[in-house]
Design a protein around this motif. Structure first.
Motif, PDB file in Angstrom:
ATOM      1  N   GLY A   1     -30.708 -16.114 -37.963  1.00 15.82           N
ATOM      2  CA  GLY A   1     -31.196 -15.592 -36.615  1.00 15.82           C
ATOM      3  C   GLY A   1     -31.601 -14.196 -36.960  1.00 15.82           C
TER       4      GLY A   1
ATOM      5  N   GLY B   1     -34.996 -20.729 -35.539  1.00 13.83           N
ATOM      6  CA  GLY B   1     -33.663 -21.580 -35.125  1.00 13.83           C
ATOM      7  C   GLY B   1     -34.220 -22.828 -34.470  1.00 13.83           C
TER       8      GLY B   1
ATOM      9  N   HIS C   1     -32.208 -20.731 -29.536  1.00 13.85           N
ATOM     10  CA  HIS C   1     -33.391 -20.281 -29.730  1.00 13.85           C
ATOM     11  C   HIS C   1     -34.478 -21.354 -28.876  1.00 13.85           C
ATOM     12  CE1 HIS C   1     -31.642 -18.164 -33.190  1.00 13.85           C
ATOM     13  NE2 HIS C   1     -32.555 -17.399 -33.056  1.00 13.85           N
TER      14      HIS C   1
ATOM     15  N   GLY D   1     -35.612 -24.711 -40.461  1.00 12.24           N
ATOM     16  CA  GLY D   1     -34.684 -24.174 -39.502  1.00 12.24           C
ATOM     17  C   GLY D   1     -33.614 -25.289 -39.274  1.00 12.24           C
TER      18      GLY D   1
ATOM     19  N   GLY E   1     -30.355 -26.311 -36.379  1.00  8.00           N
ATOM     20  CA  GLY E   1     -29.483 -26.191 -35.140  1.00  8.00           C
ATOM     21  C   GLY E   1     -29.419 -27.496 -34.443  1.00  8.00           C
TER      22      GLY E   1
END
Length: 385
Positions: free
Chosen positions: A18, A210, A215, A243, A245
């Motif tokens: 992050g 992210g 995000h 990224g 997530g």
């Protein structure tokens, strides 16, 4: 004079990927290299030891009773930082900033607040974030000896704006820094080019950010929609997204729904060693953020340091990083049509993209290098010692 002790208090820290945590790493290591005794205090999570050392910096992962996204209630923070001379608080830190807002710091300490960004959110989160800032932001600023922002432009458009008259004498600008020795221009890496099945002239756009709920503001759905329009005119173009997530699967489903899954690669997380080569793989790096939760865009500096053109949303703060028509191009936030047209423009005009990239490298060397920003940070801290 004894070595100044600095406690850097931040809501996230590597290995979590992050921007705020990455900024804290750079600032901590920069101060340590300049003779400060630095300790980072961050909530304990699922990774990392309770106490560790990295880059000459001690990292203490504090007890967190409750965690939601990047918010974490860390009741022992203020007590754990009691021996420091400077408490350097990265804001927002929901669950960690309240003690300093209510009680300030101890008499022998000075409080420095680095205001990163507004927390905006949607639905019930938007309501809660607004209420949180109304309650805690003003008293926190009142206790701060020094308030830092990445750009004055962002401060004037953010939740800080109503407080500018009272904090102006304590407000200073400190941009983010980029490692120009790690990120530098080079030819497209042959191994990565082969791994992804690209040709040497395949048009490639890159997104780094992210892919989690925290995000949401990175604008990935809009980017995917814009990419479909790019492919109509440039069918061999490729988009890579770096990224991880909890939203990644839904983004992959959206790409499939849009019929562009073959032209979009979800790379996942990459190591610090691998990341520079991904920038060099791209022709253009894009940051399509949608609201004021985006205040600067460290990835833009990394792209510029790598000699790559940038495309970003015309948001406060971000527009001070990308120099429109000089190092890249700005587009109106949440305008997928304009985003697609701008990406297509640069991907089909490699000479223009190359010129932007060359100028971007010059800018970061003179204004955003680790040395330039590190020296400025150290100079600013002398104001509170």
């Amino acid at each position: 004079m004894s070595t100044p002790k600095v406690a850097i208090v931040v809501s996230t820290y590597p290995p979590y990927a992050g921007g705020m945590g990455n900024v804290a790493v750079e600032q901590a290591q920069s101060l340590a290299a300049r003779g400060y005794d630095v300790t980072v205090y961050t909530p304990a999570g699922g990774a990392g030891k309770a106490v560790e050392s990295a880059g000459g910096v001690k990292v203490v992962r504090c007890l967190s009773v409750l965690r939601y996204g990047n918010a974490a209630f860390a009741p022992t923070l203020r007590q754990q930082t009691k021996d420091s001379d400077i408490v350097f608080l990265h804001y927002p830190f929901i669950g960690g900033a309240e003690g300093y807002a209510k009680n300030g710091v101890l008499p022998h300490q000075q409080l420095v607040v680095y205001y990163h960004m507004d927390t905006v959110g949607h639905g019930w989160k938007k309501f809660l974030f607004a209420r949180y800032h109304r309650r805690y932001l003003a008293p926190l600023l009142a206790h701060a000896k020094l308030i830092l922002v990445s750009t004055r432009d962002y401060a004037e458009q953010s939740l800080l704006a109503p407080h500018l008259k009272t904090i102006d004498k304590r407000l200073r600008e400190l941009p983010l820094a980029v490692d120009t020795e790690r990120f530098f221009p080079a030819e497209r890496p042959k191994l990565l080019t082969k791994e992804y099945g690209f040709e040497s002239d395949t048009p490639v756009a890159l997104f780094v950010g992210g892919l989690d709920s925290a995000h949401y503001f990175k604008g990935v759905p809009m980017l995917l929609t814009a990419w479909r329009s790019v492919l109509c005119a440039l069918p061999n173009a490729k988009l890579l997204l770096i990224g991880e997530g909890d939203k990644r699967k839904s983004f992959e489903r959206l790409a499939k729904k849009l019929g562009i899954e073959d032209a979009v690669g979800f790379v996942g997380g990459v190591s610090n060693d691998e990341l520079p080569n991904y920038y060099r793989l791209a022709n253009v790096v894009v940051l399509p953020s949608i609201d004021a939760s985006e205040a600067f865009g460290l990835v833009l500096l990394e792209a510029m340091a790598s000699g790559r053109a940038t495309v970003a949303s015309d948001l406060a703060g971000v527009r001070r990083v990308v120099r429109d028509g000089e190092t890249g191009q700005l587009v109106e936030a949440e305008d997928s049509k304009a985003l697609g047209e701008t990406l297509l423009h640069l991907l089909t005009r490699p000479a223009v993209a190359e010129r932007y990239g060359e100028r971007g490298r010059v800018v970061v060397e003179s204004e955003y290098s680790k040395k330039v920003i590190g020296d400025k940070l150290a100079e600013l801290l002398t104001l509170v010692l």
